[in-house]
Design a protein around this motif. Structure first.
Motif, short mmCIF file in Angstrom:
data_model
loop_
_atom_site.label_atom_id
_atom_site.label_comp_id
_atom_site.label_asym_id
_atom_site.label_seq_id
_atom_site.Cartn_x
_atom_site.Cartn_y
_atom_site.Cartn_z
N GLY A 3 -105.14 42.23 65.75
CA GLY A 3 -104.84 41.87 67.14
C GLY A 3 -105.19 40.42 67.36
N ARG A 4 -104.92 39.95 68.55
CA ARG A 4 -105.24 38.53 68.82
C ARG A 4 -105.35 38.30 70.32
NH1 ARG A 4 -101.14 37.58 72.15
NH2 ARG A 4 -99.10 37.27 71.29
N PHE A 5 -106.02 37.17 70.64
CA PHE A 5 -106.07 36.68 72.01
C PHE A 5 -105.55 35.26 71.95
CE2 PHE A 5 -108.86 34.68 75.43
CZ PHE A 5 -108.05 35.11 76.47
N ALA A 6 -104.65 34.91 72.88
CA ALA A 6 -103.96 33.62 72.76
C ALA A 6 -103.98 32.87 74.09
CB ALA A 6 -102.53 33.85 72.29
N PRO A 7 -105.15 32.38 74.49
CA PRO A 7 -105.22 31.71 75.81
C PRO A 7 -104.49 30.36 75.81
CG PRO A 7 -107.30 31.45 74.63
CD PRO A 7 -106.44 32.36 73.79
N SER A 8 -103.91 30.04 76.96
CA SER A 8 -103.35 28.70 77.17
C SER A 8 -104.44 27.89 77.88
CB SER A 8 -102.12 28.76 78.08
OG SER A 8 -101.16 29.63 77.54
N PRO A 9 -104.81 26.73 77.32
CA PRO A 9 -105.91 25.97 77.94
C PRO A 9 -105.44 25.16 79.14
CG PRO A 9 -105.19 24.89 75.94
CD PRO A 9 -104.32 26.12 76.09
N VAL A 39 -105.23 29.12 70.20
CA VAL A 39 -105.17 28.29 71.40
C VAL A 39 -103.71 27.86 71.59
CG1 VAL A 39 -105.98 26.20 72.52
CG2 VAL A 39 -107.55 27.52 71.08
N GLU A 40 -103.12 28.24 72.71
CA GLU A 40 -101.70 27.94 72.93
C GLU A 40 -101.57 26.63 73.70
OE1 GLU A 40 -99.50 31.57 73.95
OE2 GLU A 40 -99.57 31.88 71.78
N ASP A 41 -101.84 25.54 72.99
CA ASP A 41 -101.82 24.20 73.59
C ASP A 41 -100.54 23.47 73.19
OD1 ASP A 41 -102.43 24.05 70.92
OD2 ASP A 41 -103.95 22.50 71.12
N ALA A 174 -90.47 25.93 72.23
CA ALA A 174 -90.65 26.87 73.35
C ALA A 174 -91.68 27.94 72.98
CB ALA A 174 -89.31 27.51 73.70
N TYR A 175 -92.36 28.42 74.01
CA TYR A 175 -93.35 29.48 73.82
C TYR A 175 -92.80 30.66 73.02
CZ TYR A 175 -95.50 33.91 75.15
OH TYR A 175 -96.00 35.17 75.11
N GLN A 176 -91.56 31.07 73.34
CA GLN A 176 -91.01 32.29 72.71
C GLN A 176 -90.96 32.16 71.19
OE1 GLN A 176 -90.67 34.73 74.69
NE2 GLN A 176 -90.27 33.84 76.70
N ALA A 178 -92.79 29.91 69.31
CA ALA A 178 -94.12 29.67 68.74
C ALA A 178 -94.91 30.97 68.65
CB ALA A 178 -94.87 28.64 69.60
N VAL A 179 -94.84 31.79 69.69
CA VAL A 179 -95.65 33.00 69.70
C VAL A 179 -95.23 33.96 68.59
CG1 VAL A 179 -94.33 34.36 71.39
CG2 VAL A 179 -96.75 34.62 71.29
N VAL A 180 -93.92 34.07 68.39
CA VAL A 180 -93.43 34.97 67.33
C VAL A 180 -93.76 34.38 65.95
CG1 VAL A 180 -91.34 35.95 66.29
CG2 VAL A 180 -91.66 36.04 68.77
N VAL A 192 -101.90 42.82 72.66
CA VAL A 192 -102.42 43.30 73.95
C VAL A 192 -102.54 42.08 74.85
CG1 VAL A 192 -104.32 44.48 75.12
CG2 VAL A 192 -103.73 45.11 72.77
N ARG A 193 -101.83 42.06 75.97
CA ARG A 193 -101.82 40.88 76.84
C ARG A 193 -101.39 41.30 78.23
NH1 ARG A 193 -96.47 38.22 73.89
NH2 ARG A 193 -95.03 39.86 74.51
N GLY A 194 -101.36 40.32 79.14
CA GLY A 194 -101.06 40.63 80.54
C GLY A 194 -99.60 41.03 80.75
N ASP A 196 -97.57 40.08 82.79
CA ASP A 196 -96.64 39.00 83.16
C ASP A 196 -95.74 38.64 81.97
OD1 ASP A 196 -99.05 38.13 82.04
OD2 ASP A 196 -98.87 36.12 82.87
N LEU A 197 -96.11 39.09 80.77
CA LEU A 197 -95.30 38.77 79.60
C LEU A 197 -94.38 39.92 79.17
CD1 LEU A 197 -98.01 36.66 77.84
CD2 LEU A 197 -95.78 35.85 78.63
N LEU A 198 -94.38 40.98 79.96
CA LEU A 198 -93.53 42.14 79.63
C LEU A 198 -92.05 41.73 79.57
CD1 LEU A 198 -93.87 45.20 79.17
CD2 LEU A 198 -93.55 45.54 81.63
N1 GLU Z 1 -100.77 32.00 76.15
C1 GLU Z 1 -100.31 33.08 76.96
C2 GLU Z 1 -101.13 33.14 78.23
O1 GLU Z 1 -102.21 32.56 78.28
C3 GLU Z 1 -100.42 34.42 76.25
C4 GLU Z 1 -99.38 34.56 75.21
C5 GLU Z 1 -99.39 35.90 74.50
O2 GLU Z 1 -100.40 36.62 74.53
O3 GLU Z 1 -98.37 36.20 73.88
O4 GLU Z 1 -100.69 33.73 79.18
#
Ligand code: GLU
Length: 297
Positions: A3-9, A39-41, A174-176, A178-180, A192-194, A196-198
């Protein structure tokens, strides 16, 4: 499991991101899997100087332990170029010279994230001499998946989103994409994430298919809302911002928010103890689907 956590700073860690950190951590660590940190910078104008270090320090202070090295998206442009070229070889990409205003004016209808791209440049950019974005052509087909929290989901990419951008006209990936690309490189099996990304998830599943890869399992957590019913942000006041002082108490609240039942006596305990309780008793099936207003702030 990975799993992972990917915060945007883009600001300090707040309660909503703590919920995502905790949910992703407990979901994979409570069953012996690995938890990675990225880190999604990627988008320099949105990055707040110092925010990434602050988030990482806090996670460490709160007792989160990550596996391997932290990945910084800003250092992976070469890899994203490679992944983009891989897609290009398959013939799905095209250059697009449309401005947002032109898309708005000619779009047949509005998608959840702005107008649905009407396919204007599919046969070549209308204005090839200027800066162009790179889009991927999407089929008129439904992408369906079962989210572990939100249940069955489906989206027709062509009708609800349109051909989407992988490389922006301003030279950013683009985010789409990079994330993949990053999740593939790391072998992530559980996202597992918020929630808002559904709406982005079908685009990401489509990209996995284009790369010939199996997509991870998805779990979209309910969004923590402020009193205005908007996604919680630091605008909701200082209490939602996680600090060393309130970190333990907010972690306890985050466990409650995730449908867990930590004992009241644990509320004032050191953050590491609260996380330890979570590792022992966490139950993924107890996470509610509906967004909730956070009432302790
Ligand atoms: N960086 C995104 C955010 O902080 C999360 C991206 C993801 O979990 O796919 O909302």
């Amino acid at each position: 499991m990975i799993g992972r956590f990917a915060p945007s700073p883009t600001g300090p860690l707040h309660f909503g991101s703590l919920v995502a950190a905790l949910g992703s951590y407990l979901a994979v660590r409570s069953v012996g899997g690995k938890w990675l940190l990225r880190v999604e910078d990627l988008d320099p104008p949105r990055v707040v100087p110092g925010a990434a270090d602050e988030i990482l320090n806090l996670l460490d202070y709160l007792g989160f332990a990550w596996d391997g090295d932290i990945v910084w998206q800003s250092q992976r442009y070469d890899y994203y170029h490679e992944m983009l070229s891989e897609l290009d070889r398959s013939g799905w990409l095209f250059r697009c010279s449309c401005s947002r205003r032109e898309i708005l004016a000619s779009a047949p209808h509005s998608g959840e994230e702005g107008p649905v791209y009407p396919g204007t440049c599919r046969r070549g950019p209308v204005k090839p001499e200027g800066q162009t974005a790179i889009r991927i052509r999407v089929p008129d087909e439904i992408v369906a998946f079962c989210d572990g929290i939100q249940g069955g989901q489906k989206q027709n990419l062509e009708r609800e989103v349109g051909d989407f951008v992988l490389y922006r006209a301003d030279g950013q990936f683009a985010y789409q994409l990079a994330v993949v690309a990053d999740d593939i490189a790391a072998g992530v099996t559980q996202v597992v994430r918020g929630a808002d990304l559904l709406f982005s998830t079908p685009r990401q599943i489509f990209l996995y298919r284009c790369f010939g890869r199996v997509s991870p399992d998805y779990y979209h957590l309910p969004l923590a809302l402020g009193a205005s019913r908007e996604k919680l942000s630091k605008r909701d006041g200082p209490k939602v911002v996680v600090t060393k002082n309130n970190g333990g108490a907010l972690m306890w609240e985050a466990l409650k928010y995730l449908g867990q039942d930590p004992p009241l006596a644990l509320r004032g305990a050191p953050p590491g103890d609260i996380l330890g309780w979570g590792l022992r008793y966490f139950c993924l099936a107890n996470i509610p689907a509906d967004n909730m207003i956070v009432d302790f702030c």
